[in-house]
Write a protein that holds these residues in place. Structure first.
Motif, short mmCIF file in Angstrom:
data_model
loop_
_atom_site.label_atom_id
_atom_site.label_comp_id
_atom_site.label_asym_id
_atom_site.label_seq_id
_atom_site.Cartn_x
_atom_site.Cartn_y
_atom_site.Cartn_z
N TRP A 80 -10.46 0.88 4.14
CA TRP A 80 -11.13 0.24 3.01
C TRP A 80 -10.93 1.02 1.72
O TRP A 80 -10.61 0.45 0.67
N LEU A 81 -11.11 2.34 1.78
CA LEU A 81 -10.98 3.16 0.58
C LEU A 81 -9.55 3.17 0.03
O LEU A 81 -9.33 3.09 -1.18
N VAL A 82 -8.55 3.29 0.91
CA VAL A 82 -7.17 3.30 0.43
C VAL A 82 -6.81 1.92 -0.13
O VAL A 82 -6.15 1.83 -1.17
N ALA A 83 -7.26 0.85 0.51
CA ALA A 83 -7.01 -0.50 -0.03
C ALA A 83 -7.65 -0.64 -1.41
O ALA A 83 -7.03 -1.18 -2.33
N GLU A 84 -8.86 -0.15 -1.57
CA GLU A 84 -9.53 -0.21 -2.87
C GLU A 84 -8.78 0.62 -3.90
O GLU A 84 -8.62 0.21 -5.05
N PRO B 181 -3.87 14.61 13.19
CA PRO B 181 -4.47 14.15 14.44
C PRO B 181 -5.33 12.89 14.30
O PRO B 181 -5.75 12.32 15.29
N MET B 182 -5.56 12.43 13.08
CA MET B 182 -6.43 11.27 12.86
C MET B 182 -5.66 9.95 12.81
O MET B 182 -6.21 8.93 12.42
N ARG B 183 -4.39 9.98 13.17
CA ARG B 183 -3.55 8.77 13.17
C ARG B 183 -3.49 8.14 11.78
O ARG B 183 -3.56 6.93 11.62
N ALA B 184 -3.37 9.00 10.77
CA ALA B 184 -3.30 8.52 9.38
C ALA B 184 -2.15 7.54 9.19
O ALA B 184 -2.26 6.59 8.42
N TYR B 185 -1.04 7.75 9.90
CA TYR B 185 0.10 6.84 9.78
C TYR B 185 -0.33 5.40 10.06
O TYR B 185 0.13 4.48 9.39
N ASP B 186 -1.18 5.20 11.03
CA ASP B 186 -1.63 3.84 11.38
C ASP B 186 -2.31 3.17 10.18
O ASP B 186 -2.08 1.99 9.92
N VAL B 187 -3.14 3.91 9.48
CA VAL B 187 -3.84 3.38 8.30
C VAL B 187 -2.83 2.97 7.24
O VAL B 187 -2.88 1.86 6.70
N LEU C 10 -1.49 -0.86 5.67
CA LEU C 10 -1.64 -1.22 4.26
C LEU C 10 -0.31 -1.44 3.54
O LEU C 10 -0.28 -1.65 2.34
N GLY C 11 0.80 -1.39 4.29
CA GLY C 11 2.10 -1.70 3.71
C GLY C 11 2.96 -0.51 3.30
O GLY C 11 4.05 -0.70 2.76
N PHE C 12 2.48 0.69 3.53
CA PHE C 12 3.30 1.87 3.23
C PHE C 12 4.38 2.02 4.29
O PHE C 12 4.22 1.55 5.42
N GLU C 13 5.47 2.67 3.92
CA GLU C 13 6.51 3.00 4.88
C GLU C 13 7.03 4.40 4.57
O GLU C 13 6.94 4.86 3.43
#
Length: 93
Positions: free
Chosen positions: A41-45, A67-73, A77-80
């Protein structure tokens, strides 16, 4: 706060990306509030805010060993991944 994201916008004259460039520099959620969608939510905002501020491209950096699976977030959201950087570390005596 349970979570935070920081972003900014800048013109980078020698950068070939469309200008100005938005940069998300920090994303974090305190442990007891993780896995509830706050980071998404915060990154989308932040993406919306950077767009409204005129950003034509947005970048962020993430530790591949996160370790928090940040890549998944970010993928959601469309990052690559566009490049990988070499990181140097030192232990301070």
């Amino acid at each position: 706060p349970a979570a935070i994201t920081l972003g900014g916008i800048d013109d980078l004259p020698d950068d070939p990306r469309p200008q100005p460039v938005g940069l998300i520099s920090s994303v974090g959620t305190v442990p007891e509030h993780r896995r509830h969608g706050l980071a998404v939510w915060l990154v989308a905002e932040e993406l919306h805010r950077l767009k409204r501020a005129g950003a034509r491209h947005v970048s962020l950096y993430v530790d591949a060993l996160n370790p928090m699976r940040a890549y998944d977030v970010y993928l959601k959201l469309g990052f690559e991944v566009v490049y990988e950087a070499e990181v140097w570390e030192a232990t301070v005596p």
